[in-house]
Design a protein around this motif. Structure first.
Motif, PDB file in Angstrom:
ATOM      1  N   THR A  30       0.846  -1.189   0.000  1.00 26.62           N
ATOM      2  CA  THR A  30       0.000   0.000   0.000  1.00 26.62           C
ATOM      3  C   THR A  30       0.883   1.241   0.000  1.00 26.62           C
ATOM      4  OG1 THR A  30      -0.098   0.011   2.396  1.00 26.62           O
ATOM      5  CG2 THR A  30      -1.858  -1.157   1.240  1.00 26.62           C
ATOM      6  N   SER A  31       0.302   2.351  -0.406  1.00 25.57           N
ATOM      7  CA  SER A  31       1.016   3.614  -0.438  1.00 25.57           C
ATOM      8  C   SER A  31       0.003   4.745  -0.429  1.00 25.57           C
ATOM      9  CB  SER A  31       1.888   3.702  -1.683  1.00 25.57           C
ATOM     10  OG  SER A  31       2.491   4.980  -1.771  1.00 25.57           O
ATOM     11  N   ASP A  32       0.397   5.866   0.163  1.00 28.26           N
ATOM     12  CA  ASP A  32      -0.454   7.062   0.144  1.00 28.26           C
ATOM     13  C   ASP A  32      -0.280   7.837  -1.152  1.00 28.26           C
ATOM     14  OD1 ASP A  32      -1.404   6.476   2.683  1.00 28.26           O
ATOM     15  OD2 ASP A  32       0.173   7.645   3.664  1.00 28.26           O
ATOM     16  N   GLN A  33       0.839   7.611  -1.846  1.00 28.51           N
ATOM     17  CA  GLN A  33       1.098   8.293  -3.108  1.00 28.51           C
ATOM     18  C   GLN A  33       0.360   7.589  -4.235  1.00 28.51           C
ATOM     19  OE1 GLN A  33       5.343   7.991  -3.370  1.00 28.51           O
ATOM     20  NE2 GLN A  33       5.636  10.027  -2.472  1.00 28.51           N
ATOM     21  N   THR A  34      -0.056   8.357  -5.232  1.00 26.80           N
ATOM     22  CA  THR A  34      -0.728   7.778  -6.403  1.00 26.80           C
ATOM     23  C   THR A  34      -0.061   8.298  -7.664  1.00 26.80           C
ATOM     24  OG1 THR A  34      -2.364   9.560  -6.453  1.00 26.80           O
ATOM     25  CG2 THR A  34      -2.949   7.552  -5.229  1.00 26.80           C
ATOM     26  N   VAL A  45       1.371   4.142  -5.879  1.00 24.52           N
ATOM     27  CA  VAL A  45       2.721   3.940  -6.389  1.00 24.52           C
ATOM     28  C   VAL A  45       3.668   3.684  -5.216  1.00 24.52           C
ATOM     29  CG1 VAL A  45       3.266   6.403  -6.457  1.00 24.52           C
ATOM     30  CG2 VAL A  45       4.545   4.843  -7.876  1.00 24.52           C
ATOM     31  N   VAL A  46       4.517   2.661  -5.357  1.00 23.24           N
ATOM     32  CA  VAL A  46       5.514   2.317  -4.362  1.00 23.24           C
ATOM     33  C   VAL A  46       6.884   2.531  -4.994  1.00 23.24           C
ATOM     34  CG1 VAL A  46       6.460   0.475  -2.926  1.00 23.24           C
ATOM     35  CG2 VAL A  46       3.992   0.624  -3.290  1.00 23.24           C
ATOM     36  N   ASP A  47       7.686   3.420  -4.395  1.00 22.54           N
ATOM     37  CA  ASP A  47       9.032   3.679  -4.902  1.00 22.54           C
ATOM     38  C   ASP A  47       9.986   2.641  -4.340  1.00 22.54           C
ATOM     39  OD1 ASP A  47       8.416   5.946  -6.436  1.00 22.54           O
ATOM     40  OD2 ASP A  47       8.499   7.228  -4.662  1.00 22.54           O
ATOM     41  N   VAL A  48      10.780   2.048  -5.219  1.00 24.36           N
ATOM     42  CA  VAL A  48      11.763   1.044  -4.819  1.00 24.36           C
ATOM     43  C   VAL A  48      13.151   1.563  -5.162  1.00 24.36           C
ATOM     44  CG1 VAL A  48      10.200  -0.918  -5.006  1.00 24.36           C
ATOM     45  CG2 VAL A  48      11.503  -0.217  -6.998  1.00 24.36           C
TER      46      VAL A  48
END
Length: 89
Positions: A30-34, A45-48
């Protein structure tokens, strides 16, 4: 499948900022960013830090380690293997 036992499985975009690469897949992350994807839909979106686009093994930019030099330094410091010291005869 029992209700309320498993996390929500949904579409997520994983983004590798170092390589400028992103891909859409399904995950429980999960992520708060979209981000707005190519199809016009908005996804979390999940930054790796690293992905197959930037990992040295997959890009062919892997470094080779000079193991011969390390072995020689070890043997100089501690003696060559099989020198007869410490063997129970």
């Amino acid at each position: 499948m029992q209700q309320d036992k498993h996390p929500e499985y949904h579409e997520v975009v994983f983004r590798d900022r170092a390589a400028g690469y992103a891909f859409l897949t399904r995950s429980t992350a999960t992520s708060d960013q979209t981000i707005e994807w190519d199809n016009g839909e908005t996804y979390p979106v999940v930054d790796v830090e690293i992905s197959s686009e930037s990992h040295p093994f997959y890009t062919g930019k892997a470094r080779t380690v000079d193991t011969e030099g390390r072995v020689a330094a070890f043997e100089r410091r501690y003696g060559a293997a099989g020198s007869g010291t410490g063997d129970a005869g």
